[in-house]
Design a protein around this motif. Structure first.
Motif, PDB file in Angstrom:
ATOM      1  N   TYR A  96       8.969   3.484 -48.037  1.00 46.25           N
ATOM      2  CA  TYR A  96       9.101   4.737 -47.299  1.00 46.25           C
ATOM      3  C   TYR A  96      10.379   5.405 -47.818  1.00 46.25           C
ATOM      4  O   TYR A  96      11.454   4.816 -47.732  1.00 46.25           O
ATOM      5  CB  TYR A  96       9.198   4.408 -45.812  1.00 46.25           C
ATOM      6  N   SER A 123       2.958   9.268 -51.889  1.00 48.25           N
ATOM      7  CA  SER A 123       1.878   9.548 -50.935  1.00 48.25           C
ATOM      8  C   SER A 123       2.453  10.439 -49.848  1.00 48.25           C
ATOM      9  O   SER A 123       3.098   9.978 -48.908  1.00 48.25           O
ATOM     10  CB  SER A 123       1.362   8.224 -50.357  1.00 48.25           C
ATOM     11  N   GLU A 205      -4.787   0.749 -46.079  1.00 48.29           N
ATOM     12  CA  GLU A 205      -5.132   2.051 -46.639  1.00 48.29           C
ATOM     13  C   GLU A 205      -5.756   1.816 -48.007  1.00 48.29           C
ATOM     14  O   GLU A 205      -5.174   1.135 -48.861  1.00 48.29           O
ATOM     15  CB  GLU A 205      -3.891   2.936 -46.750  1.00 48.29           C
ATOM     16  N   LEU A 245       6.623   7.028 -35.053  1.00 46.99           N
ATOM     17  CA  LEU A 245       6.264   7.480 -36.402  1.00 46.99           C
ATOM     18  C   LEU A 245       6.410   8.997 -36.451  1.00 46.99           C
ATOM     19  O   LEU A 245       5.818   9.714 -35.647  1.00 46.99           O
ATOM     20  CB  LEU A 245       4.827   7.068 -36.741  1.00 46.99           C
ATOM     21  N   TYR A 266      18.007   4.226 -45.511  1.00 52.43           N
ATOM     22  CA  TYR A 266      17.439   4.771 -46.741  1.00 52.43           C
ATOM     23  C   TYR A 266      18.294   5.887 -47.316  1.00 52.43           C
ATOM     24  O   TYR A 266      17.810   6.745 -48.061  1.00 52.43           O
ATOM     25  CB  TYR A 266      16.011   5.271 -46.474  1.00 52.43           C
TER      26      TYR A 266
HETATM   27  N1  THG Z   1       0.510   6.388 -45.347  1.00 48.02           N
HETATM   28  C1  THG Z   1       0.472   6.896 -46.593  1.00 48.02           C
HETATM   29  N2  THG Z   1       0.955   8.090 -46.878  1.00 48.02           N
HETATM   30  C2  THG Z   1       1.513   8.845 -45.895  1.00 48.02           C
HETATM   31  C3  THG Z   1       1.607   8.356 -44.573  1.00 48.02           C
HETATM   32  C4  THG Z   1       1.070   7.085 -44.310  1.00 48.02           C
HETATM   33  N3  THG Z   1       2.001  10.070 -46.196  1.00 48.02           N
HETATM   34  C5  THG Z   1       2.330  10.951 -45.125  1.00 48.02           C
HETATM   35  C6  THG Z   1       3.009  10.267 -43.978  1.00 48.02           C
HETATM   36  N4  THG Z   1       2.216   9.106 -43.593  1.00 48.02           N
HETATM   37  C7  THG Z   1       4.399   9.867 -44.380  1.00 48.02           C
HETATM   38  N5  THG Z   1       5.179   9.397 -43.250  1.00 48.02           N
HETATM   39  C8  THG Z   1       5.212   8.073 -42.888  1.00 48.02           C
HETATM   40  C9  THG Z   1       5.853   7.736 -41.712  1.00 48.02           C
HETATM   41  C10 THG Z   1       5.912   6.410 -41.327  1.00 48.02           C
HETATM   42  C11 THG Z   1       5.333   5.429 -42.110  1.00 48.02           C
HETATM   43  C12 THG Z   1       4.690   5.782 -43.259  1.00 48.02           C
HETATM   44  C13 THG Z   1       4.646   7.094 -43.664  1.00 48.02           C
HETATM   45  C14 THG Z   1       5.403   3.992 -41.753  1.00 48.02           C
HETATM   46  N6  THG Z   1       6.508   3.535 -41.190  1.00 48.02           N
HETATM   47  C15 THG Z   1       6.639   2.135 -40.842  1.00 48.02           C
HETATM   48  C16 THG Z   1       7.323   2.031 -39.494  1.00 48.02           C
HETATM   49  O1  THG Z   1       8.015   2.953 -39.094  1.00 48.02           O
HETATM   50  O2  THG Z   1       7.131   1.011 -38.849  1.00 48.02           O
HETATM   51  C17 THG Z   1       7.387   1.355 -41.877  1.00 48.02           C
HETATM   52  C18 THG Z   1       8.529   2.079 -42.463  1.00 48.02           C
HETATM   53  C19 THG Z   1       9.389   1.288 -43.372  1.00 48.02           C
HETATM   54  O3  THG Z   1       8.980   0.360 -44.063  1.00 48.02           O
HETATM   55  O4  THG Z   1      10.545   1.622 -43.386  1.00 48.02           O
HETATM   56  O5  THG Z   1       4.476   3.246 -41.994  1.00 48.02           O
HETATM   57  O6  THG Z   1       1.065   6.586 -43.166  1.00 48.02           O
HETATM   58  N7  THG Z   1      -0.085   6.174 -47.552  1.00 48.02           N
END
Ligand code: THG
Length: 378
Positions: A96, A123, A205, A245, A266
């Motif tokens: 992320y 993504s 996914e 999220l 990050y």
């Molecule tokens: N999956 C994929 N692409 C994406 C998203 C997704 N693109 C758009 C959007 N979602 C991007 N934003 C996010 C926000 C949160 C997470 C993934 C994408 C997410 N967060 C985890 C959590 O908060 O628990 C882990 C975060 C981390 O490892 O730090 O999964 O959903 N392909």
């Protein structure tokens, strides 16, 4: 508040799964990255929420477009675009990554997939990252190819996702760890499948890289899913707010920096990486951020849809605006309204009393809470 029907055209792109989503009774769409995102099916958001927590759902998240960056300077360009250190990323990993501009503003918050040493997918959430990346590469004379490949993610989410995926793709899929991907066979093609997704219920996914297989993939999973009580779904607002999220364009925009979004882990400012916005973020950090994302729990009747931010006022002085709710909904499980909000520094402590001025004209009383909401309540 309704805005009437959306007038469809070629600009609002259909996905390889849109025919199937329509066949199972989609009731409405949103548009993300110039493409259709199903937003509602026959079940209510509440029914969908309970179903997602108990069973398995199939989500057309093709709007999560991939910006592919490949070539000699691919790693350098991606590191230039993000404040997160990607130097130790390995092939098979998902990260992320906040993307920031020269002022430290959030450009996007994509998931980065490292496909090869010099080939990546971003993504993306809802902003035109491809144009930003192409402009940067051209201006800096970098040797990269940047494109949007024919990749359409299909998410399988919920506690039964692993059993369903094992039935379709084989037992090995159980070995894939969170935020890792591997390649699996589908109809004699090799497809990237990650353990990830926009819910906290677990799941996968599938980054299908051939639109012509869209119907086939949907039908195969749909048929195998019948014994798991599969349902069509989409990112669920109740579940995502409880899980903390964020949605780019809602919780944050280019006006916000990643520190305000709580992405401190990050944001590497020690000089070990160089990226656009490093100096701006150093100054922002030295000055101290003035606001940050928090959850809000608020009382009263179920709140309406939050289609523009709602003012949040100090609980003891309703004349002082201390922030905004950017996403809100009633949680049937917590029996309270819940929201994500950007809250001023002097008021962001957990337990701070607030009032929320909702779009229905009602002023609801509430408290500030840490994220994710559900864990902070346990
Ligand atoms: N999956 C994929 N692409 C994406 C998203 C997704 N693109 C758009 C959007 N979602 C991007 N934003 C996010 C926000 C949160 C997470 C993934 C994408 C997410 N967060 C985890 C959590 O908060 O628990 C882990 C975060 C981390 O490892 O730090 O999964 O959903 N392909």
């Amino acid at each position: 508040m309704s805005s009437g029907g959306l007038n469809m055209s070629r600009r609002i792109r259909r996905t390889p799964y849109t025919d199937r989503v329509e066949a199972v009774g989609v009731r409405g769409f949103s548009v993300v990255n110039h493409m259709l995102l199903p937003k509602a099916f026959q079940k209510s958001v509440e029914e969908d929420y309970f179903h997602l927590r108990e069973h398995v759902q199939i989500w057309d998240v093709s709007v999560q477009r991939q910006v592919e960056i490949k070539g000699r300077d691919a790693t350098q360009l991606i590191q230039w675009m993000t404040s997160r250190d990607i130097s130790k990323a390995t092939i098979g990993q998902c990260l992320y990554v906040p993307l920031v501009d020269e002022k430290g503003g959030m450009i996007n918050d994509p998931v980065l997939l490292k496909l090869e040493e010099d080939r990546y997918w971003l993504s993306i959430a809802d902003s035109d990252v491809l144009l930003w990346a192409k402009g940067l590469a051209l201006g800096a004379g970098m040797e990269v190819d940047i494109d949007e490949p024919d990749v359409s993610p299909l998410a399988i989410q919920g506690p039964k996702a692993e059993d369903l995926m094992a039935k379709v793709f084989g037992e090995e899929i159980r070995q894939v760890k969170f935020f890792r991907y591997d390649r699996f066979n589908f109809k004699n093609t090799s497809q990237v499948i990650a353990r990830s997704g926009y819910s906290k219920q677990g799941g996968f996914e599938i980054y299908l890289d051939d639109s012509t297989l869209g119907h086939d993939l949907w039908d195969t999973i749909w048929a195998a899913g019948q014994s798991f009580n599969i349902s069509p779904g989409c990112p669920n607002l109740i579940e995502r707010i409880e899980g903390g999220l964020f949605s780019y364009g809602n919780e944050m925009t280019r006006q916000n920096n990643p520190l305000e979004c709580g992405m401190n882990d990050y944001v590497v400012l020690d000089g070990s990486i160089d990226f656009i916005g490093l100096n701006a973020l150093r100054k922002i950090k030295a000055d101290g951020i003035t606001k940050q994302i928090r959850a809000i729990l608020f009382d009263g009747s179920p709140c309406p849809t939050c289609s523009k931010p709602w003012p949040v006022m100090a609980g003891d002085n309703k004349n002082i605006k201390i922030g905004e709710v950017t996403s809100g909904i009633y949680s049937p499980r917590l029996e309270k309204n819940i929201g994500l909000s950007m809250i001023d520094r002097d008021y962001w402590s957990s337990g701070q009393k607030v009032t929320v001025q909702c779009a229905d004209g009602l002023v609801r009383e509430g408290v500030v809470s840490t994220l994710p909401l559900v864990e902070s309540l346990i």
